[in-house]
Design an enzyme around this catalytic site. Sequence first.
Site, PDB file in Angstrom:
ATOM      1  CD1 TRP A 102      42.652  45.395  42.739  1.00 37.71           C
ATOM      2  CD2 TRP A 102      41.723  43.941  44.174  1.00 37.71           C
ATOM      3  NE1 TRP A 102      43.367  44.208  42.693  1.00 37.71           N
ATOM      4  CE2 TRP A 102      42.820  43.316  43.557  1.00 37.71           C
ATOM      5  CE3 TRP A 102      40.976  43.215  45.112  1.00 37.71           C
ATOM      6  CZ2 TRP A 102      43.204  41.990  43.842  1.00 37.71           C
ATOM      7  CZ3 TRP A 102      41.344  41.895  45.402  1.00 37.71           C
ATOM      8  CH2 TRP A 102      42.448  41.303  44.775  1.00 37.71           C
ATOM      9  CG  ASP A 172      42.299  48.554  48.676  1.00 35.42           C
ATOM     10  OD1 ASP A 172      43.477  48.438  49.064  1.00 35.42           O
ATOM     11  OD2 ASP A 172      41.707  47.669  48.018  1.00 35.42           O
ATOM     12  CE  LYS A 196      48.665  43.408  45.441  1.00 29.03           C
ATOM     13  NZ  LYS A 196      47.253  43.430  45.791  1.00 29.03           N
TER      14      LYS A 196
HETATM   15  C1  PLP Z   1      46.056  42.973  46.004  1.00 30.04           C
HETATM   16  C2  PLP Z   1      44.962  43.907  46.310  1.00 30.04           C
HETATM   17  C3  PLP Z   1      43.920  43.548  47.196  1.00 30.04           C
HETATM   18  C4  PLP Z   1      43.834  42.191  47.833  1.00 30.04           C
HETATM   19  O1  PLP Z   1      44.814  42.079  48.800  1.00 30.04           O
HETATM   20  P1  PLP Z   1      44.946  40.799  49.733  1.00 30.04           P
HETATM   21  O2  PLP Z   1      45.978  41.244  50.694  1.00 30.04           O
HETATM   22  O3  PLP Z   1      45.378  39.672  48.841  1.00 30.04           O
HETATM   23  O4  PLP Z   1      43.633  40.542  50.350  1.00 30.04           O
HETATM   24  C5  PLP Z   1      42.950  44.484  47.460  1.00 30.04           C
HETATM   25  N1  PLP Z   1      42.980  45.710  46.913  1.00 30.04           N
HETATM   26  C6  PLP Z   1      43.959  46.088  46.060  1.00 30.04           C
HETATM   27  C7  PLP Z   1      43.946  47.467  45.487  1.00 30.04           C
HETATM   28  C8  PLP Z   1      44.972  45.194  45.737  1.00 30.04           C
HETATM   29  O5  PLP Z   1      45.957  45.571  44.904  1.00 30.04           O
END
Ligand code: PLP
Length: 360
Positions: A102, A172, A196
């Site tokens: 990521w 993030d 998540k």
């Molecule tokens: C799932 C995830 C993403 C992507 O998220 P989307 O909402 O599908 O764009 C980005 N960063 C992390 C750490 C993730 O777990």
Amino acid sequence: MTRVYNFSAGPAMLPEEVLRQAREEMLDWQGSGMSVMEMSHRGKEFMSIAEQAEADLRELMAIPDDYKVLFLQGGASSQFAMVPMNLLRGRSKADYINTGAWSKKAIAEAGRYCEVNVAGTSEAENFSTVPAQEALQLSADAAYVHYTPNETIGGVEFPYVPETGDKPLVADMSSTILSRPIDVSKYGVIYAGAQKNVGPAGLTLVIVRDDLIGEPLEGTPTMFDYQTHAKSGSMYNTPPTYSWYLAGLVFQWLKRNGGLAAMAEINKRKSGKLYAAIDGSDFYANPVDPACRSWMNVPFTLANPDLDATFLDEAKARGLTTLKGHRSVGGMRASIYNAMPEAGVDALVEFMADFEKRHG
Ligand SMILES: *Cc1c(COP(=O)(O)O)cnc(C)c1O
């Protein structure tokens, strides 16, 4: 009806209590005669849902008053662009810490708008750890520092919050937000896709400090400007109303269950049980530095990968689903966010021991 223990990395399990409440309110939300899905986002019913959700999130995370909370669409992936677009503010460089899949995506997207200085990386260790604070090489002229506190695919987590001096720290937090208390004041921006650990897909949370709003890169689309959403209470256009509502129910569920301090204890215990099961056997392995192991996403491999398919089939037959590892790493991955009951982890640990006895 049979509910399974779903170890999906996202969209992931939601608390059953929340789903039941949503079902209860599906056709007629609190006497309004309509479903939340059918409400005007500007009507007083939805406005009250939206305000309550924000107030609850602010309380749960102790978000200071000089931060806006935005309820957006576009996923964390849109933030990979929105962060540089809003935070460069006349500068042409940003620092990024690279700890896995990521981080890499965030770096690639930022590279379209500025020079990226990779201020630290664990690539040489195959992303099984994170760089230490002392190893970070921050640049004096960077606009901000970006990192990924929890790498969802690698199952690697920062055991510390990077110290960045006067540079805004951007995180993030897609797969770790709400898993424990954090000090929001250490961050310039926190963002997270909801699917998540917050609620259903379609909602993206952005927590941004006021002074970082309002000076976007020239040519930034209106919808990518934090100011657009900050000024309109995330109602510039139609927000993801139902996801916002469901996230609000999750916030209330968290409050009823002791808040983030209680979640931290439970999450530490849940992941601890799983890592103990892995470490206590020669049949299972996890490659991550024990100091950096994720509480949320636990990848593991079987000594004999020929047994992977059998493991997954037998697990599924016991109601333990979506354990297949990410296609980029193989093996297994158990994602155990807040909504995964501890009994689900216990059932997995028990199954793993039994599987090893029969196949090990
Ligand atoms: C799932 C995830 C993403 C992507 O998220 P989307 O909402 O599908 O764009 C980005 N960063 C992390 C750490 C993730 O777990």
